[in-house]
Design a protein around this motif. Sequence first.
Motif, short mmCIF file in Angstrom:
data_model
loop_
_atom_site.label_atom_id
_atom_site.label_comp_id
_atom_site.label_asym_id
_atom_site.label_seq_id
_atom_site.Cartn_x
_atom_site.Cartn_y
_atom_site.Cartn_z
N SER A 1 35.87 8.95 -22.57
CA SER A 1 35.31 10.04 -21.79
C SER A 1 33.95 10.34 -22.40
N ILE A 2 32.89 9.95 -21.69
CA ILE A 2 31.52 10.11 -22.19
C ILE A 2 30.72 10.79 -21.08
N PRO A 3 30.40 12.07 -21.23
CA PRO A 3 29.63 12.76 -20.19
C PRO A 3 28.27 12.09 -19.94
N GLY A 4 27.96 11.90 -18.66
CA GLY A 4 26.64 11.42 -18.28
C GLY A 4 26.38 9.93 -18.40
N ILE A 5 27.37 9.12 -18.74
CA ILE A 5 27.15 7.68 -18.88
C ILE A 5 27.55 6.98 -17.58
N SER A 6 26.80 5.94 -17.23
CA SER A 6 27.16 5.15 -16.05
C SER A 6 28.20 4.10 -16.46
N GLN A 7 28.94 3.62 -15.49
CA GLN A 7 29.94 2.58 -15.74
C GLN A 7 29.28 1.33 -16.32
N ASP A 8 28.10 0.96 -15.79
CA ASP A 8 27.42 -0.25 -16.27
C ASP A 8 26.99 -0.12 -17.72
N GLU A 9 26.41 1.03 -18.08
CA GLU A 9 25.98 1.24 -19.47
C GLU A 9 27.18 1.25 -20.40
N PHE A 10 28.25 1.91 -19.99
CA PHE A 10 29.47 1.96 -20.79
C PHE A 10 30.02 0.56 -21.02
N ALA A 11 30.12 -0.23 -19.97
CA ALA A 11 30.66 -1.59 -20.08
C ALA A 11 29.80 -2.44 -21.01
N ARG A 12 28.48 -2.32 -20.90
CA ARG A 12 27.57 -3.09 -21.75
C ARG A 12 27.73 -2.70 -23.21
N ILE A 13 27.75 -1.41 -23.50
CA ILE A 13 27.87 -0.94 -24.88
C ILE A 13 29.21 -1.35 -25.47
N ALA A 14 30.29 -1.22 -24.70
CA ALA A 14 31.61 -1.61 -25.20
C ALA A 14 31.67 -3.12 -25.49
N ALA A 15 31.10 -3.93 -24.62
CA ALA A 15 31.10 -5.39 -24.83
C ALA A 15 30.29 -5.75 -26.07
N GLU A 16 29.15 -5.10 -26.26
CA GLU A 16 28.34 -5.37 -27.45
C GLU A 16 29.06 -4.93 -28.72
N ALA A 17 29.77 -3.82 -28.67
CA ALA A 17 30.53 -3.35 -29.82
C ALA A 17 31.67 -4.32 -30.14
N LYS A 18 32.31 -4.83 -29.12
CA LYS A 18 33.39 -5.82 -29.32
C LYS A 18 32.85 -7.04 -30.05
#
Length: 142
Positions: free
Chosen positions: A104-121
């Motif tokens: 749950s991240i206020p103000g984040i788009s699905q695309d940005e969230f997916a990119r950041i999570a993939a990079e963190a992985k």
Amino acid sequence: MTTNTASARYEGLGKEGKGSITTRSGVLSAQPYGFGTRFEGKPGTNPEELIAAAHAACFTMATSFALAGAGHADGTLETSCTVTLDKDGAGFAVTRSALTLTASIPGISQDEFARIAAEAKAGCPISKLLNCEITLEASLDA
């Protein structure tokens, strides 16, 4: 450089043996492990459970820092990890680490969230350590 230590002791051999694991921090102190805890669901821990905990924690922290670095100031991340141990010839191998993230991240788009999570992985130190398939299911709560 950061180093951490843990130790394991095993008394007896094979299925009849009994082990214990202790960490420097004391979080685990003579925690039991052995054949029963690894393959029969008996109380105690096992190496794969410890790997799953380490991977979930490392990935979640990496994601948190990446989100903060992208300018996000608040949120909640919950990650579970399932590590798979499969038969491999005469022995066994860890073949998969499956991460499942709910955020749950206020103000984040699905695309940005997916990119950041993939990079963190890809970038978390435990992901880099593992020599197995690593999967990620990431969902963003509205």
